[in-house]
Design an enzyme around this catalytic site. Structure first.
Site, PDB file in Angstrom:
ATOM      1  N   SER A  32      -5.130  12.097  -2.581  1.00 26.66           N
ATOM      2  CA  SER A  32      -5.195  10.531  -2.867  1.00 26.66           C
ATOM      3  C   SER A  32      -5.281  10.374  -4.337  1.00 26.66           C
ATOM      4  O   SER A  32      -5.454  10.766  -5.286  1.00 26.66           O
ATOM      5  CB  SER A  32      -6.606  10.040  -2.311  1.00 26.66           C
ATOM      6  OG  SER A  32      -6.643   8.750  -2.853  1.00 26.66           O
ATOM      7  N   CYS A  67       0.757  -1.092  -0.114  1.00 26.48           N
ATOM      8  CA  CYS A  67      -0.094   0.063   0.168  1.00 26.48           C
ATOM      9  C   CYS A  67       0.767   1.226  -0.019  1.00 26.48           C
ATOM     10  O   CYS A  67       2.105   1.380  -0.105  1.00 26.48           O
ATOM     11  CB  CYS A  67      -1.088   0.046   1.221  1.00 26.48           C
ATOM     12  SG  CYS A  67      -2.329  -1.189   0.822  1.00 26.48           S
ATOM     13  N   ASP A  68       0.010   2.367   0.035  1.00 24.66           N
ATOM     14  CA  ASP A  68       0.572   3.495  -0.183  1.00 24.66           C
ATOM     15  C   ASP A  68       2.240   4.132   0.257  1.00 24.66           C
ATOM     16  O   ASP A  68       2.799   4.445  -0.720  1.00 24.66           O
ATOM     17  CB  ASP A  68      -0.478   4.540  -0.011  1.00 24.66           C
ATOM     18  CG  ASP A  68      -1.629   4.673  -0.491  1.00 24.66           C
ATOM     19  OD1 ASP A  68      -2.278   3.303  -0.822  1.00 24.66           O
ATOM     20  OD2 ASP A  68      -2.550   5.720  -0.801  1.00 24.66           O
ATOM     21  N   LYS A  69       2.176   4.066   1.286  1.00 21.90           N
ATOM     22  CA  LYS A  69       3.381   4.477   2.025  1.00 21.90           C
ATOM     23  C   LYS A  69       4.504   3.389   2.114  1.00 21.90           C
ATOM     24  O   LYS A  69       5.603   3.665   2.259  1.00 21.90           O
ATOM     25  CB  LYS A  69       3.505   5.447   3.058  1.00 21.90           C
ATOM     26  CG  LYS A  69       2.343   6.553   2.991  1.00 21.90           C
ATOM     27  CD  LYS A  69       2.295   7.513   1.759  1.00 21.90           C
ATOM     28  CE  LYS A  69       1.285   8.170   1.582  1.00 21.90           C
ATOM     29  NZ  LYS A  69      -0.053   7.486   1.135  1.00 21.90           N
TER      30      LYS A  69
END
Length: 553
Positions: free
Chosen positions: A468, A121-123
């Site tokens: 986002s 996921c993102d980070k």
């Protein structure tokens, strides 16, 4: 050739070290093999990570098959969707630095010979890539894969469009309470990263483009047998990288980063990747100016239309040929470079034998002549700002409106839900940058709610925070310098005229230089929003968004 792990297991003086290693249950015959650290961000908290236990097994099998000894260690993860819209989002971007530091700490303390980084996921993915570049020991990244779409009354559903925008649709009376409830329970049917081209999936794709994952890893679906095989192959392949001394900085070169930027632009990916690619390049000792995104954007067509901008999803991109098909379509725009697979980029492109041109358009049929991301500059953002132009309608590519200023996301969200934002206004959300947030929160709730309320073609939003990957509409983020540093965004007043011209790459406050200077003299830095805990320390050392929001050494 000596192994790095010899420093903890060879020689008379390492008797105590070996005693502790034997306490873990390692068989005597395995002690002489290379030690491979398997960093896993498995969690019961994050849909993108709940399926990692299975992939851990296949990675272990692959490492054993290749002749190494795998050792798992855990890393934390934050789900941006769950952290969104409250104090939790302050921690999201800073967690990227924590993850990089943790991988470095464990890998150096235990002298691993190689690493496999299991992420999604993102980070978490960029944090792991930062660690790989910093450590520069043989490494392969395995991203756990995107989620399948949901279904509701014959239509496909997904997290962003069918939950965040549903808030605005319900508020405006477009959908019923029953439809809202069905959306909540059905939009995310199981394991995997959110279904569209949001930050998690964009970073997974770019990890493959960078050459740090095996082919198809960026798009192969969560819980699929294909993903299991990729996990196994990655475990086996790391042993060749260890044997040959192939390290991340030999792969993550300037050419690799240019390819990643091109792919991002062609896909119309998340604007967060600008922050992350800059930060990873910083660790890899590669100079990567913000302006390069715009320079390459002028010559890189936008060739896919994936959710949130379009109607296709990650599952469609995968079946259309995946990242290899995207690179093959880009043709001569792609630079040759080594990859962890042992094959160079051009050789992998030659192996692509199928492209679904409904999903991945030929260059001559591109959705836009320019790439999905644009860098704007002007007296509001002297050091730059970022917009996902592939998500902006033609009508809003140029826009002039009156400022409505808010010093936090919460204040802006309150005004939006109260329906006090009017057509022709520019919502200004400031003191949400890396220092001011602290942590540069995503503004998905305000942008998605505005879109859900039908204001995507009449209201713009600018911020020193970020967006986002699910954001669409005229939303300009990463404004640098940020308000907390005394950037011009701090001096905007309600009613000021703001002009956006995305084709011309301009963002201008229609106020004289003299007036701006007078406002600057009168400005006083506000008190930090968070005064204790590690975020207070983070705010003191983090750099501006235009440099990737990295922590100063």
């Amino acid at each position: 050739m000596a192994n790095r792990s010899d420093r903890i297991k060879k020689g008379l003086e390492r008797v105590p070290h070996r005693a502790l290693l034997y306490a873990t249950g390692i068989p005597t015959g395995e002690m002489k093999k290379p030690f491979i650290g398997v960093a896993t961000s498995f969690s019961d908290l994050i849909p993108g990570h709940i399926g990692m236990r299975d992939l851990e097994r296949f990675i272990e099998k692959g490492v054993h098959t290749g002749g190494g000894y795998p050792m798992l260690f855990g890393l934390p993860g934050i789900c941006d969707g769950i952290a969104m819209g409250h104090k939790g989002m302050h921690y999201s971007l800073p967690s990227r630095e924590l993850i990089a530091d943790m991988v470095e700490s464990v890998a150096e303390a235990h002298a691993f010979d190689g690493l496999i980084l299991l992420t999604n996921c993102d980070k978490i993915t960029p944090g792991m890539l930062m660690a790989a570049a910093r450590l520069n020991i043989p490494t392969i990244v395995v991203t756990a894969g995107p989620m399948m779409t949901g279904r509701y009354r014959g239509k496909r559903t997904s997290f962003i469009r069918n939950t965040f925008e549903a808030m605005g649709r319900f508020r405006s009376g477009e959908i019923s309470q029953g439809e809202l409830n069905s959306c909540e329970k059905g939009a995310c049917p199981g394991a995997g990263s959110c279904q569209g081209l949001y930050t998690a999936n964009t970073m997974a794709c770019l990890t493959e483009v960078l050459g740090m994952s095996l082919p198809f890893c960026g798009t192969a679906l969560a819980n699929s047998s294909e993903k299991r095989r990729i996990a196994f192959d990655s475990g086996e392949r790391i042993m060749e990288l260890v044997k040959k001394g192939i390290t991340p900085r030999k792969i993550m070169t300037r050419a690799a980063f240019e390819n990643a930027i091109r792919a991002d632009l062609a896909l119309g990916g998340s604007s967060n990747t600008v922050l992350h690619l800059l930060a990873i390049a910083h660790e890899a000792k590669v100079k990567l100016p913000l302006e390069l995104f715009d320079e390459l954007g002028h010559t890189t067509p936008h060739i896919t239309s994936l959710e949130p901008v379009g109607e296709y999803y990650m599952e469609d991109l995968h079946w259309a040929g995946g990242i290899g098909a995207v690179l093959k379509t880009l043709g001569d725009l792609v630079r040759d470079n080594p990859t962890v697979s042992g094959k160079r980029v051009k050789a992998l492109i030659k192996e692509v034998d199928y492209i679904d041109e409904k999903v991945i358009k030929p260059l001559k049929e591109a959705y836009h002549k320019e790439g999905g991301i644009a860098v704007l500059k002007g007296n509001i953002a002297p050091l730059g700002a970022v917009v996902k132009q592939s998500g902006v309608s033609d009508k809003m590519m140029k826009f002039t409106g009156k400022a409505r200023c808010f010093d936090s996301e919460e204040a802006a969200m309150k005004a939006i839900l109260a329906k006090t934002i009017k057509a022709g206004e520019v919502v200004v959300i400031r003191y949400e940058g890396p220092k001011g947030g602290p942590g540069m929160r995503e503004m998905l709730a305000p942008t998605a709610t505005l879109m859900g309320m039908g204001m995507g073609d009449s209201v713009a939003l600018i911020t020193d925070g970020r967006f986002s990957g699910g954001t669409r509409g005229p939303c300009i983020g990463h404004i640098s310098p940020e308000a907390m540093e005394g950037g011009p965004i701090a001096f905007i007043k309600d009613g000021d005229t703001i002009e956006l011209d995305i084709p011309a790459r301009k963002i201008e406050l229609k106020v004289s230089a003299q007036e701006l200077e007078e406002r600057k003299k009168a400005w006083k830095m506000p008190q930090p929003k968070i005064k204790d805990g590690w975020l207070a320390r983070y705010a003191k050392v983090v750099t501006s968004a235009n440099t990737g929001a990295v922590v100063k050494a």
